[in-house]
Design a protein around this motif. Structure first.
Motif, PDB file in Angstrom:
ATOM      1  N   LEU A 125       0.850  -1.188   0.000  1.00 36.34           N
ATOM      2  CA  LEU A 125       0.000   0.000   0.000  1.00 36.34           C
ATOM      3  C   LEU A 125       0.887   1.239   0.000  1.00 36.34           C
ATOM      4  CD1 LEU A 125      -2.662  -0.907   2.729  1.00 36.34           C
ATOM      5  CD2 LEU A 125      -3.088  -0.661   0.278  1.00 36.34           C
ATOM      6  N   PRO A 126       0.412   2.316  -0.614  1.00 38.95           N
ATOM      7  CA  PRO A 126       1.163   3.570  -0.493  1.00 38.95           C
ATOM      8  C   PRO A 126       1.311   3.914   0.991  1.00 38.95           C
ATOM      9  CG  PRO A 126      -0.553   3.768  -2.155  1.00 38.95           C
ATOM     10  CD  PRO A 126      -0.762   2.443  -1.470  1.00 38.95           C
ATOM     11  N   GLU A 127       2.416   4.555   1.336  1.00 39.95           N
ATOM     12  CA  GLU A 127       2.751   4.781   2.751  1.00 39.95           C
ATOM     13  C   GLU A 127       1.630   5.471   3.518  1.00 39.95           C
ATOM     14  OE1 GLU A 127       5.940   7.090   5.572  1.00 39.95           O
ATOM     15  OE2 GLU A 127       6.463   6.769   3.489  1.00 39.95           O
ATOM     16  N   LYS A 128       1.010   6.476   2.917  1.00 37.79           N
ATOM     17  CA  LYS A 128      -0.041   7.217   3.620  1.00 37.79           C
ATOM     18  C   LYS A 128      -1.240   6.317   3.911  1.00 37.79           C
ATOM     19  CE  LYS A 128       1.350  11.657   1.732  1.00 37.79           C
ATOM     20  NZ  LYS A 128       0.995  12.774   0.879  1.00 37.79           N
ATOM     21  N   GLN A 129      -1.614   5.473   2.946  1.00 37.70           N
ATOM     22  CA  GLN A 129      -2.732   4.547   3.159  1.00 37.70           C
ATOM     23  C   GLN A 129      -2.358   3.491   4.192  1.00 37.70           C
ATOM     24  OE1 GLN A 129      -4.151   2.842  -0.525  1.00 37.70           O
ATOM     25  NE2 GLN A 129      -4.170   4.826  -1.546  1.00 37.70           N
ATOM     26  N   ARG A 130      -1.146   2.959   4.084  1.00 38.55           N
ATOM     27  CA  ARG A 130      -0.695   1.914   5.015  1.00 38.55           C
ATOM     28  C   ARG A 130      -0.682   2.440   6.445  1.00 38.55           C
ATOM     29  NH1 ARG A 130       4.021   0.879   2.897  1.00 38.55           N
ATOM     30  NH2 ARG A 130       5.184   2.195   4.300  1.00 38.55           N
ATOM     31  N   THR A 131      -0.192   3.657   6.616  1.00 37.29           N
ATOM     32  CA  THR A 131      -0.125   4.250   7.947  1.00 37.29           C
ATOM     33  C   THR A 131      -1.515   4.351   8.562  1.00 37.29           C
ATOM     34  OG1 THR A 131       1.841   5.508   7.343  1.00 37.29           O
ATOM     35  CG2 THR A 131       0.572   6.303   9.233  1.00 37.29           C
ATOM     36  N   VAL A 132      -2.463   4.887   7.807  1.00 33.25           N
ATOM     37  CA  VAL A 132      -3.830   5.032   8.317  1.00 33.25           C
ATOM     38  C   VAL A 132      -4.444   3.666   8.584  1.00 33.25           C
ATOM     39  CG1 VAL A 132      -6.166   5.785   7.683  1.00 33.25           C
ATOM     40  CG2 VAL A 132      -4.218   7.295   7.281  1.00 33.25           C
ATOM     41  N   PHE A 133      -4.256   2.715   7.669  1.00 33.43           N
ATOM     42  CA  PHE A 133      -4.821   1.377   7.838  1.00 33.43           C
ATOM     43  C   PHE A 133      -4.289   0.712   9.110  1.00 33.43           C
ATOM     44  CE2 PHE A 133      -4.531  -3.231   7.231  1.00 33.43           C
ATOM     45  CZ  PHE A 133      -5.860  -3.539   6.989  1.00 33.43           C
ATOM     46  N   LEU A 134      -2.982   0.747   9.306  1.00 34.44           N
ATOM     47  CA  LEU A 134      -2.380   0.105  10.477  1.00 34.44           C
ATOM     48  C   LEU A 134      -2.802   0.780  11.773  1.00 34.44           C
ATOM     49  CD1 LEU A 134       1.210  -0.559   9.096  1.00 34.44           C
ATOM     50  CD2 LEU A 134      -0.612  -2.222   9.435  1.00 34.44           C
ATOM     51  N   MET A 135      -2.862   2.104  11.753  1.00 31.52           N
ATOM     52  CA  MET A 135      -3.277   2.805  12.974  1.00 31.52           C
ATOM     53  C   MET A 135      -4.712   2.459  13.336  1.00 31.52           C
ATOM     54  SD  MET A 135      -1.532   6.560  12.494  1.00 31.52           S
ATOM     55  CE  MET A 135      -1.743   7.131  14.175  1.00 31.52           C
ATOM     56  N   ASN A 136      -5.571   2.308  12.327  1.00 36.83           N
ATOM     57  CA  ASN A 136      -6.978   2.010  12.590  1.00 36.83           C
ATOM     58  C   ASN A 136      -7.192   0.550  12.938  1.00 36.83           C
ATOM     59  OD1 ASN A 136      -9.807   1.119  11.064  1.00 36.83           O
ATOM     60  ND2 ASN A 136      -9.960   2.927  12.386  1.00 36.83           N
ATOM     61  N   ARG A 137      -6.676  -0.361  12.141  1.00 44.49           N
ATOM     62  CA  ARG A 137      -6.980  -1.775  12.294  1.00 44.49           C
ATOM     63  C   ARG A 137      -6.116  -2.500  13.305  1.00 44.49           C
ATOM     64  NH1 ARG A 137     -11.132  -3.301   8.647  1.00 44.49           N
ATOM     65  NH2 ARG A 137     -12.044  -1.255   8.244  1.00 44.49           N
ATOM     66  N   PHE A 138      -4.877  -2.060  13.506  1.00 42.35           N
ATOM     67  CA  PHE A 138      -3.991  -2.775  14.415  1.00 42.35           C
ATOM     68  C   PHE A 138      -3.781  -2.046  15.739  1.00 42.35           C
ATOM     69  CE2 PHE A 138      -3.041  -4.702  10.358  1.00 42.35           C
ATOM     70  CZ  PHE A 138      -2.989  -6.042  10.679  1.00 42.35           C
ATOM     71  N   GLU A 139      -3.914  -0.719  15.711  1.00 43.02           N
ATOM     72  CA  GLU A 139      -3.748   0.040  16.956  1.00 43.02           C
ATOM     73  C   GLU A 139      -5.080   0.527  17.502  1.00 43.02           C
ATOM     74  OE1 GLU A 139      -0.829   3.122  16.621  1.00 43.02           O
ATOM     75  OE2 GLU A 139       0.572   1.819  15.574  1.00 43.02           O
ATOM     76  N   ASN A 140      -6.153   0.271  16.756  1.00 45.03           N
ATOM     77  CA  ASN A 140      -7.517   0.628  17.180  1.00 45.03           C
ATOM     78  C   ASN A 140      -7.705   2.122  17.428  1.00 45.03           C
ATOM     79  OD1 ASN A 140      -8.382  -2.100  17.096  1.00 45.03           O
ATOM     80  ND2 ASN A 140      -7.387  -2.435  19.070  1.00 45.03           N
ATOM     81  N   HIS A 141      -7.029   2.951  16.648  1.00 42.74           N
ATOM     82  CA  HIS A 141      -7.242   4.393  16.738  1.00 42.74           C
ATOM     83  C   HIS A 141      -8.477   4.759  15.929  1.00 42.74           C
ATOM     84  CE1 HIS A 141      -3.573   5.547  18.786  1.00 42.74           C
ATOM     85  NE2 HIS A 141      -2.841   4.848  17.928  1.00 42.74           N
TER      86      HIS A 141
END
Length: 175
Positions: A125-141
């Protein structure tokens, strides 16, 4: 851009100015990262990487913007490291053999391949999308927390998440 404007913008690219910025900010940045993330080695690596990124962007930054740029870059790099560690840990936990269930070797192989494909899709994933995805799905932000942490609008976070999910769904359909 006039010659004077070019000289002002390129001041940060001069070795002397950059050395001054480095000397004034490296220890402060490293200590901030040590305090925030409790990892000396990673703090030094991230601080050095932040300076590399500053150097790569020296032509578009003014010397007075350097400190703010360094801290923002270092925090984002640190968050990316943490997110990556969590993804790796989650995959390790999920890939451990489950003693209760005795799946066939074929099933385990397919499961492993699926995990590898998913991990690759996330990493692609592009870095900006990956960052948002990981923060939401793995860190529950929440989206608003992500927007605040990344200095974005909630709408921008929603759009990046939507694009990331679309990309990952394409991969899932092909599996």
């Amino acid at each position: 851009m006039s010659n004077t404007d070019q000289k002002i913008h390129s001041l940060l690219c001069s070795e002397a100015t950059f050395r001054t910025v480095f000397d004034a900010n490296f220890k402060v940045l490293r200590n901030f990262l040590i305090y925030r993330f409790k990892d000396v080695e990673r703090a030094e690596d991230v601080a050095q990487n932040a300076f590399v990124i500053l150097w790569e962007n020296c032509k578009i930054l003014k010397p007075e913007q350097a400190k703010s740029f360094l801290f923002t870059t270092a925090i984002r790099l640190s968050l990316n490291h943490i997110k990556h560690d969590k993804v790796v840990l989650n995959f390790e936990i999920q890939s451990r053999p489950k003693s209760i269930h005795q799946e066939s070797p074929e099933f385990l192989l397919e499961e492993s391949e699926l995990k590898n494909q998913l991990e690759k899709a996330i990493n692609d994933l592009p870095e900006k999308q990956r960052t948002v995805f990981l923060m939401n799905r793995f860190e529950n932000h929440s989206y608003s927390e992500i927007a605040s942490l990344l200095d974005l609008s909630v709408k921008a976070v929603e759009k990046r998440m939507h694009q990331a999910l679309l990309s990952l769904r394409k991969v899932a359909k092909n599996v």
